[in-house]
Design a protein around this motif. Sequence first.
Motif, PDB file in Angstrom:
ATOM      1  N   GLY A  12      31.552 -25.709  74.780  1.00 21.23           N
ATOM      2  CA  GLY A  12      31.959 -27.098  74.495  1.00 21.23           C
ATOM      3  C   GLY A  12      33.288 -27.520  75.111  1.00 21.23           C
ATOM      4  O   GLY A  12      33.686 -28.683  74.987  1.00 21.23           O
ATOM      5  N   ASN A  13      33.990 -26.609  75.763  1.00 24.79           N
ATOM      6  CA  ASN A  13      35.210 -26.948  76.509  1.00 24.79           C
ATOM      7  C   ASN A  13      34.670 -27.378  77.874  1.00 24.79           C
ATOM      8  O   ASN A  13      34.098 -26.560  78.601  1.00 24.79           O
ATOM      9  N   ASP A  14      34.795 -28.690  78.203  1.00 26.44           N
ATOM     10  CA  ASP A  14      34.047 -29.172  79.373  1.00 26.44           C
ATOM     11  C   ASP A  14      34.938 -29.504  80.568  1.00 26.44           C
ATOM     12  O   ASP A  14      36.075 -29.958  80.416  1.00 26.44           O
ATOM     13  N   VAL A  62      42.052 -23.857  90.972  1.00 31.76           N
ATOM     14  CA  VAL A  62      43.162 -24.775  90.685  1.00 31.76           C
ATOM     15  C   VAL A  62      42.754 -25.559  89.443  1.00 31.76           C
ATOM     16  O   VAL A  62      41.669 -26.148  89.416  1.00 31.76           O
ATOM     17  N   TYR A  63      43.609 -25.545  88.420  1.00 31.08           N
ATOM     18  CA  TYR A  63      43.239 -26.166  87.141  1.00 31.08           C
ATOM     19  C   TYR A  63      44.152 -27.332  86.769  1.00 31.08           C
ATOM     20  O   TYR A  63      45.387 -27.203  86.811  1.00 31.08           O
ATOM     21  N   TYR A  64      43.539 -28.467  86.415  1.00 34.91           N
ATOM     22  CA  TYR A  64      44.256 -29.636  85.888  1.00 34.91           C
ATOM     23  C   TYR A  64      43.779 -29.895  84.465  1.00 34.91           C
ATOM     24  O   TYR A  64      42.575 -29.846  84.194  1.00 34.91           O
ATOM     25  N   ASN A  65      44.711 -30.238  83.582  1.00 38.05           N
ATOM     26  CA  ASN A  65      44.318 -30.753  82.270  1.00 38.05           C
ATOM     27  C   ASN A  65      43.786 -32.186  82.425  1.00 38.05           C
ATOM     28  O   ASN A  65      44.011 -32.826  83.459  1.00 38.05           O
ATOM     29  N   SER A  66      43.159 -32.711  81.377  1.00 38.76           N
ATOM     30  CA  SER A  66      42.575 -34.060  81.474  1.00 38.76           C
ATOM     31  C   SER A  66      43.629 -35.156  81.625  1.00 38.76           C
ATOM     32  O   SER A  66      43.303 -36.284  81.995  1.00 38.76           O
ATOM     33  N   SER A  71      48.144 -27.301  85.307  1.00 41.91           N
ATOM     34  CA  SER A  71      48.665 -26.565  84.162  1.00 41.91           C
ATOM     35  C   SER A  71      48.514 -25.067  84.339  1.00 41.91           C
ATOM     36  O   SER A  71      48.226 -24.585  85.437  1.00 41.91           O
ATOM     37  N   SER A  72      48.712 -24.354  83.237  1.00 43.12           N
ATOM     38  CA  SER A  72      48.648 -22.892  83.251  1.00 43.12           C
ATOM     39  C   SER A  72      47.182 -22.451  83.195  1.00 43.12           C
ATOM     40  O   SER A  72      46.277 -23.245  83.391  1.00 43.12           O
ATOM     41  N   MET A  73      46.936 -21.194  82.866  1.00 45.24           N
ATOM     42  CA  MET A  73      45.581 -20.628  82.941  1.00 45.24           C
ATOM     43  C   MET A  73      44.620 -21.264  81.929  1.00 45.24           C
ATOM     44  O   MET A  73      44.997 -21.591  80.808  1.00 45.24           O
ATOM     45  N   GLY A  75      41.032 -20.239  80.280  1.00 48.34           N
ATOM     46  CA  GLY A  75      40.071 -19.139  80.145  1.00 48.34           C
ATOM     47  C   GLY A  75      38.628 -19.607  80.266  1.00 48.34           C
ATOM     48  O   GLY A  75      37.825 -19.012  81.008  1.00 48.34           O
ATOM     49  N   ASN A  76      38.273 -20.666  79.556  1.00 54.62           N
ATOM     50  CA  ASN A  76      36.897 -21.168  79.665  1.00 54.62           C
ATOM     51  C   ASN A  76      36.645 -21.722  81.071  1.00 54.62           C
ATOM     52  O   ASN A  76      35.550 -21.579  81.613  1.00 54.62           O
ATOM     53  N   GLY A  77      37.656 -22.343  81.649  1.00 57.19           N
ATOM     54  CA  GLY A  77      37.544 -22.835  83.028  1.00 57.19           C
ATOM     55  C   GLY A  77      37.316 -21.687  83.995  1.00 57.19           C
ATOM     56  O   GLY A  77      36.491 -21.792  84.919  1.00 57.19           O
ATOM     57  N   GLY A 135      48.231 -16.402  79.419  1.00 63.26           N
ATOM     58  CA  GLY A 135      48.011 -17.177  80.647  1.00 63.26           C
ATOM     59  C   GLY A 135      48.450 -18.597  80.380  1.00 63.26           C
ATOM     60  O   GLY A 135      48.931 -19.307  81.262  1.00 63.26           O
ATOM     61  N   SER A 136      48.292 -19.026  79.164  1.00 61.27           N
ATOM     62  CA  SER A 136      48.822 -20.281  78.617  1.00 61.27           C
ATOM     63  C   SER A 136      49.496 -19.959  77.284  1.00 61.27           C
ATOM     64  O   SER A 136      49.108 -18.991  76.610  1.00 61.27           O
ATOM     65  N   PRO A 137      50.489 -20.767  76.883  1.00 59.92           N
ATOM     66  CA  PRO A 137      51.187 -20.487  75.625  1.00 59.92           C
ATOM     67  C   PRO A 137      50.358 -20.889  74.392  1.00 59.92           C
ATOM     68  O   PRO A 137      49.742 -21.958  74.384  1.00 59.92           O
ATOM     69  N   HIS A 138      50.374 -20.009  73.390  1.00 57.44           N
ATOM     70  CA  HIS A 138      49.574 -20.285  72.190  1.00 57.44           C
ATOM     71  C   HIS A 138      50.305 -19.952  70.892  1.00 57.44           C
ATOM     72  O   HIS A 138      50.791 -18.834  70.710  1.00 57.44           O
ATOM     73  N   SER A 168      53.109 -26.364  73.523  1.00 57.88           N
ATOM     74  CA  SER A 168      52.244 -25.182  73.408  1.00 57.88           C
ATOM     75  C   SER A 168      50.890 -25.664  72.913  1.00 57.88           C
ATOM     76  O   SER A 168      50.778 -26.731  72.308  1.00 57.88           O
ATOM     77  N   ASN A 169      49.874 -24.864  73.164  1.00 57.17           N
ATOM     78  CA  ASN A 169      48.589 -25.084  72.514  1.00 57.17           C
ATOM     79  C   ASN A 169      48.728 -24.531  71.093  1.00 57.17           C
ATOM     80  O   ASN A 169      49.491 -23.590  70.858  1.00 57.17           O
ATOM     81  N   VAL A 170      47.979 -25.110  70.167  1.00 53.75           N
ATOM     82  CA  VAL A 170      48.136 -24.706  68.759  1.00 53.75           C
ATOM     83  C   VAL A 170      46.760 -24.377  68.175  1.00 53.75           C
ATOM     84  O   VAL A 170      45.847 -25.210  68.190  1.00 53.75           O
ATOM     85  N   TYR A 186      44.248 -27.305  69.048  1.00 52.98           N
ATOM     86  CA  TYR A 186      44.839 -28.524  69.618  1.00 52.98           C
ATOM     87  C   TYR A 186      45.356 -28.127  70.999  1.00 52.98           C
ATOM     88  O   TYR A 186      46.184 -27.233  71.124  1.00 52.98           O
ATOM     89  N   GLU A 187      44.825 -28.796  72.037  1.00 51.17           N
ATOM     90  CA  GLU A 187      45.201 -28.416  73.405  1.00 51.17           C
ATOM     91  C   GLU A 187      46.244 -29.318  74.035  1.00 51.17           C
ATOM     92  O   GLU A 187      46.049 -30.538  74.135  1.00 51.17           O
ATOM     93  N   ARG A 188      47.291 -28.696  74.482  1.00 46.55           N
ATOM     94  CA  ARG A 188      48.318 -29.356  75.289  1.00 46.55           C
ATOM     95  C   ARG A 188      47.658 -29.890  76.564  1.00 46.55           C
ATOM     96  O   ARG A 188      46.797 -29.230  77.151  1.00 46.55           O
ATOM     97  N   GLY A 189      48.056 -31.087  76.999  1.00 51.86           N
ATOM     98  CA  GLY A 189      47.511 -31.625  78.254  1.00 51.86           C
ATOM     99  C   GLY A 189      46.200 -32.366  78.075  1.00 51.86           C
ATOM    100  O   GLY A 189      45.810 -33.175  78.910  1.00 51.86           O
ATOM    101  N   SER A 196      36.686 -25.842  72.034  1.00 49.41           N
ATOM    102  CA  SER A 196      36.931 -24.411  72.223  1.00 49.41           C
ATOM    103  C   SER A 196      38.030 -24.243  73.261  1.00 49.41           C
ATOM    104  O   SER A 196      38.165 -25.075  74.161  1.00 49.41           O
ATOM    105  N   CYS A 197      38.793 -23.155  73.159  1.00 59.25           N
ATOM    106  CA  CYS A 197      39.829 -22.867  74.152  1.00 59.25           C
ATOM    107  C   CYS A 197      39.830 -21.359  74.410  1.00 59.25           C
ATOM    108  O   CYS A 197      40.047 -20.576  73.486  1.00 59.25           O
ATOM    109  N   GLY A 198      39.579 -20.979  75.650  1.00 60.11           N
ATOM    110  CA  GLY A 198      39.427 -19.555  75.983  1.00 60.11           C
ATOM    111  C   GLY A 198      40.714 -18.758  75.848  1.00 60.11           C
ATOM    112  O   GLY A 198      40.726 -17.669  75.255  1.00 60.11           O
ATOM    113  N   THR A 199      41.813 -19.280  76.424  1.00 63.73           N
ATOM    114  CA  THR A 199      43.085 -18.567  76.265  1.00 63.73           C
ATOM    115  C   THR A 199      43.506 -18.611  74.790  1.00 63.73           C
ATOM    116  O   THR A 199      44.201 -17.708  74.319  1.00 63.73           O
TER     117      THR A 199
HETATM  118  N1  LIG Z   1      45.421 -26.983  77.978  1.00 61.73           N
HETATM  119  C1  LIG Z   1      45.927 -25.685  78.245  1.00 61.73           C
HETATM  120  C2  LIG Z   1      45.260 -24.928  79.332  1.00 61.73           C
HETATM  121  C3  LIG Z   1      43.780 -24.897  79.203  1.00 61.73           C
HETATM  122  C4  LIG Z   1      43.263 -23.964  78.149  1.00 61.73           C
HETATM  123  C5  LIG Z   1      41.775 -23.887  78.243  1.00 61.73           C
HETATM  124  N2  LIG Z   1      41.015 -24.895  77.659  1.00 61.73           N
HETATM  125  C6  LIG Z   1      41.241 -22.516  77.998  1.00 61.73           C
HETATM  126  O1  LIG Z   1      40.017 -22.368  77.840  1.00 61.73           O
HETATM  127  O2  LIG Z   1      41.998 -21.549  78.062  1.00 61.73           O
HETATM  128  C7  LIG Z   1      47.419 -25.762  78.599  1.00 61.73           C
HETATM  129  O3  LIG Z   1      47.855 -26.671  79.305  1.00 61.73           O
HETATM  130  O4  LIG Z   1      48.136 -24.843  78.196  1.00 61.73           O
END
Ligand SMILES: N[C@@H](CCC[C@H](N)C(=O)O)C(=O)O
Length: 257
Positions: A12-14, A62-66, A71-73, A75-77, A135-138, A168-170, A186-189, A196-199
């Motif tokens: 569901g992370n699209d 190469v990853y962009y937030n919406s 942004s950083s890594m 995981g689902n991407g 890979g991303s802050p959590h 940070s992501n929360v 809750y995703e930053r960006g 869902s968020c993989g990292t």
């Molecule tokens: N929004 C995050 C990076 C993306 C996280 C992602 N959805 C995942 O699956 O890891 C950020 O900017 O830190």
Amino acid sequence: MEFPFYKYQGTGNDFVIIDNREDFFPKKDTELVAKICDRRFGVGADGLLLLENHPDADFRMVYYNSDGNLSSMCGNGGRCISHFAKFLGIISEKTTFEAVDGMHEATVKNDWVSLKMNNIEKVKVSENFTFLNTGSPHHVEIVTELQDFDVFTNGRYIRNKTYGKEGSNVNFVEQNDHAIFSVRTYERGVEDETLSCGTGVTAVAIAMFETGKTSENKVTLKTPGGQLQVRFEKEGSGYKNVFLEGPAIQVFKGIWK
Ligand SMILES: N[C@@H](CCC[C@H](N)C(=O)O)C(=O)O
């Protein structure tokens, strides 16, 4: 500018994924990325991924937030783009690719992708939460009645108040069984809850092990978008051989006009 794109989802992370091996995409055009990701005026996605050539690996991600920013890594991407690389015929079952946090390995079997995450050096345990970078802050925090929890309001508050400009992501977590946890993020960006968020689930699995909530090094994470698995090995004060595993699905192909 007209170009093809592919829509993917991983629990569901699209994502919109674009084959940019010919380097046509205007990579600094934040507004274009945000417009493509817009759910009313564009395709709609939590993020956009470019698949690019790499001199020593199978490809670069190469990853962009919406919001349109790099942004950083993700995981689902990373799992979705590995599936896409197989679809394009760049790889067969196994791949090595580079993302913003370094090299990753992945294995793609039908619609199931196992992604090796980077080693985790430090886990900061505080009284009410754990913080780590996967890979991303959590930020990881245990709550009761996760289903009714206001992830948007609390996530946004913690993202800004505790982590300042960088944010940070929360992740909010509830334990279901010894090695099973429900997670909402809750995703930053994206600046909203995603399905869902993989990292994020990687961070939750390690935080739960580090704080003794589980003694298992293979953990199931239930997100609103589906189920993921995380396995890892503890080494000193960090973690190695961290794998994020779950489904990655190609949903449709389109032409951006
Ligand atoms: N929004 C995050 C990076 C993306 C996280 C992602 N959805 C995942 O699956 O890891 C950020 O900017 O830190």
